[in-house]
Write an enzyme that holds these catalytic residues in place. Structure first.
Site, PDB file in Angstrom:
ATOM      1  N   ASN A  10     -34.753 -34.464 -74.120  1.00 61.26           N
ATOM      2  CA  ASN A  10     -34.379 -33.083 -74.422  1.00 61.26           C
ATOM      3  C   ASN A  10     -35.561 -32.202 -74.013  1.00 61.26           C
ATOM      4  O   ASN A  10     -36.544 -32.098 -74.739  1.00 61.26           O
ATOM      5  CB  ASN A  10     -34.090 -32.958 -75.927  1.00 61.26           C
ATOM      6  CG  ASN A  10     -33.779 -31.532 -76.330  1.00 61.26           C
ATOM      7  OD1 ASN A  10     -33.608 -30.652 -75.476  1.00 61.26           O
ATOM      8  ND2 ASN A  10     -33.703 -31.288 -77.636  1.00 61.26           N
ATOM      9  N   LYS A  12     -35.681 -29.123 -73.863  1.00 60.19           N
ATOM     10  CA  LYS A  12     -35.672 -27.815 -74.561  1.00 60.19           C
ATOM     11  C   LYS A  12     -35.915 -26.712 -73.527  1.00 60.19           C
ATOM     12  O   LYS A  12     -35.536 -26.864 -72.368  1.00 60.19           O
ATOM     13  CB  LYS A  12     -36.681 -27.800 -75.712  1.00 60.19           C
ATOM     14  CG  LYS A  12     -36.482 -29.010 -76.618  1.00 60.19           C
ATOM     15  CD  LYS A  12     -37.204 -28.921 -77.915  1.00 60.19           C
ATOM     16  CE  LYS A  12     -36.940 -30.197 -78.717  1.00 60.19           C
ATOM     17  NZ  LYS A  12     -37.486 -30.162 -80.058  1.00 60.19           N
ATOM     18  N   HIS A  95     -27.978 -29.447 -82.185  1.00 58.76           N
ATOM     19  CA  HIS A  95     -29.416 -29.674 -82.387  1.00 58.76           C
ATOM     20  C   HIS A  95     -29.905 -28.763 -83.516  1.00 58.76           C
ATOM     21  O   HIS A  95     -29.427 -27.632 -83.660  1.00 58.76           O
ATOM     22  CB  HIS A  95     -30.182 -29.374 -81.086  1.00 58.76           C
ATOM     23  CG  HIS A  95     -31.614 -29.810 -81.168  1.00 58.76           C
ATOM     24  ND1 HIS A  95     -32.575 -29.050 -81.778  1.00 58.76           N
ATOM     25  CD2 HIS A  95     -32.227 -30.945 -80.754  1.00 58.76           C
ATOM     26  CE1 HIS A  95     -33.727 -29.706 -81.737  1.00 58.76           C
ATOM     27  NE2 HIS A  95     -33.543 -30.857 -81.114  1.00 58.76           N
ATOM     28  N   GLU A  97     -32.389 -26.958 -83.814  1.00 58.56           N
ATOM     29  CA  GLU A  97     -32.863 -25.633 -83.369  1.00 58.56           C
ATOM     30  C   GLU A  97     -31.675 -24.696 -83.137  1.00 58.56           C
ATOM     31  O   GLU A  97     -31.771 -23.496 -83.401  1.00 58.56           O
ATOM     32  CB  GLU A  97     -33.739 -25.784 -82.107  1.00 58.56           C
ATOM     33  CG  GLU A  97     -35.101 -26.383 -82.473  1.00 58.56           C
ATOM     34  CD  GLU A  97     -35.756 -27.218 -81.371  1.00 58.56           C
ATOM     35  OE1 GLU A  97     -35.358 -27.110 -80.204  1.00 58.56           O
ATOM     36  OE2 GLU A  97     -36.665 -27.999 -81.712  1.00 58.56           O
ATOM     37  N   GLU A 167     -31.965 -36.771 -86.404  1.00 55.59           N
ATOM     38  CA  GLU A 167     -33.268 -36.142 -86.173  1.00 55.59           C
ATOM     39  C   GLU A 167     -33.721 -35.418 -87.442  1.00 55.59           C
ATOM     40  O   GLU A 167     -33.292 -34.292 -87.699  1.00 55.59           O
ATOM     41  CB  GLU A 167     -33.163 -35.112 -85.042  1.00 55.59           C
ATOM     42  CG  GLU A 167     -32.757 -35.702 -83.714  1.00 55.59           C
ATOM     43  CD  GLU A 167     -33.211 -34.815 -82.553  1.00 55.59           C
ATOM     44  OE1 GLU A 167     -34.006 -35.291 -81.747  1.00 55.59           O
ATOM     45  OE2 GLU A 167     -32.795 -33.640 -82.489  1.00 55.59           O
ATOM     46  N   GLY A 173     -41.096 -32.229 -83.216  1.00 55.04           N
ATOM     47  CA  GLY A 173     -42.188 -31.460 -82.638  1.00 55.04           C
ATOM     48  C   GLY A 173     -43.419 -31.374 -83.524  1.00 55.04           C
ATOM     49  O   GLY A 173     -44.337 -30.602 -83.271  1.00 55.04           O
ATOM     50  N   SER A 212     -40.497 -36.681 -82.733  1.00 53.13           N
ATOM     51  CA  SER A 212     -41.827 -37.172 -82.373  1.00 53.13           C
ATOM     52  C   SER A 212     -41.836 -38.623 -81.903  1.00 53.13           C
ATOM     53  O   SER A 212     -42.811 -39.351 -82.103  1.00 53.13           O
ATOM     54  CB  SER A 212     -42.823 -36.964 -83.520  1.00 53.13           C
ATOM     55  OG  SER A 212     -42.934 -35.576 -83.819  1.00 53.13           O
TER      56      SER A 212
HETATM   57  P1  PGA Z   1     -39.705 -34.054 -80.349  1.00 53.38           P
HETATM   58  O1  PGA Z   1     -38.228 -33.378 -80.260  1.00 53.38           O
HETATM   59  O2  PGA Z   1     -39.601 -35.393 -79.700  1.00 53.38           O
HETATM   60  O3  PGA Z   1     -40.600 -33.094 -79.612  1.00 53.38           O
HETATM   61  O4  PGA Z   1     -40.028 -34.155 -81.794  1.00 53.38           O
HETATM   62  C1  PGA Z   1     -37.065 -34.129 -80.457  1.00 53.38           C
HETATM   63  C2  PGA Z   1     -35.854 -33.227 -80.419  1.00 53.38           C
HETATM   64  O5  PGA Z   1     -35.904 -32.120 -80.975  1.00 53.38           O
HETATM   65  O6  PGA Z   1     -34.808 -33.583 -79.839  1.00 53.38           O
END
Ligand code: PGA
Length: 252
Positions: A10, A12, A95, A97, A167, A173, A212
């Site tokens: 992803n 983003k 997601h 976000e 998640e 993140g 992460s």
């Molecule tokens: P990250 O993001 O690996 O940077 O924690 C994962 C995601 O939001 O899909």
């Protein structure tokens, strides 16, 4: 029971044409286990170029979002059919976000999953609890509240064409990965919830962990019985790290 292992990137709102070039070159040369699929999800402007450059039969592309409408006067939106027109095969939906910054509710996400499936896309449905929800013991309740509207909208049998990504929001993140044991426990809960509706759907459902995940921790996470892959943000932008994660996945 053989389940497909999926390692999904992803990106983003990151990346550019240079990353498209470098990552496609790197991925076109990777060795991955037989039942492993790799899915790269860049921002919309890069989907066509990336899809064209991928030349590995276990590597696919996906979008990060999609409209719940099929077409029409929805300025700024992207329709499911536009994605299939580009030979994109996956779409990340719900997601955290999107849920927190753009107000996407579980009902809206359910509508999107339905539209994606009818276009022939494979949805990667994201669910997960916040830190406060976990510490107050609400994790399972939150996950059910995110899953049930989708089960109601598409029916349990349609989950044979869906991928679910767990998640935990507090791990996204932040560098704070869920421990393999904690992630496994939650994945087992999710699979069990599906099994209460349909045992065979539950057994073949790919359940990805996200939050992460990186080159250093992926092996232990992927070794868990109910973790069938990863949805990877930060580490998926690194040309020297993401392909290593893909090759680490052994499949089942
Ligand atoms: P990250 O993001 O690996 O940077 O924690 C994962 C995601 O939001 O899909």
């Amino acid at each position: 029971m053989t389940r497909t292992t999926i390692i999904a990137a992803n990106w983003k709102m990151n990346g550019d044409l240079t990353l498209v070039d470098q990552m496609s070159t790197a991925l076109n040369n990777i060795e991955v286990a037989e039942n492993v699929k790799v899915v790269v999800c860049p921002s919309f402007p890069f989907l066509a170029a990336l899809t064209e450059k991928i030349a590995h039969d276990q590597v696919y592309t996906g979008a990060q979002n999609m409209s719940e409408h099929e077409k029409g006067a929805y300025t700024g939106e992207v329709a499911s059919q536009m994605l299939t027109n580009l030979s994109v095969q996956y779409v990340i939906l719900g997601h955290s976000e999107r849920r927190s910054y753009y107000g996407e509710t579980s009902d809206l996400v359910a509508d999107k999953v339905k539209v994606a499936l009818s276009a022939g896309l494979t949805p990667i449905l994201c669910i997960g609890e916040s830190e406060q929800e976990r510490t107050s013991g609400q994790t399972e309740q939150v996950l059910v509240s995110q899953l049930q509207p989708v089960i109601d909208a598409i029916g349990i049998d349609a989950f044979k064409d869906v991928v679910v990504a767990y998640e935990p929001v507090w791990a996204i993140g932040t560098g704070k990965t869920a421990s393999p044991e904690m992630a496994q426990e939650t994945h087992a809960f999710i699979r069990d919830y599906f099994a209460q509706h349909n045992e065979s759907v539950a057994q073949q459902l790919p359940l990805l962990y996200g939050g992460s995940m990186n080159g250093a921790n992926c092996e232990n996470l992927l070794a868990q019985a109910d973790i069938d892959g990863g949805l990877i943000g930060g580490a998926s932008l690194k040309v020297d790290e993401f392909p290593v994660i893909c090759s680490t996945a052994k499949g089942i």
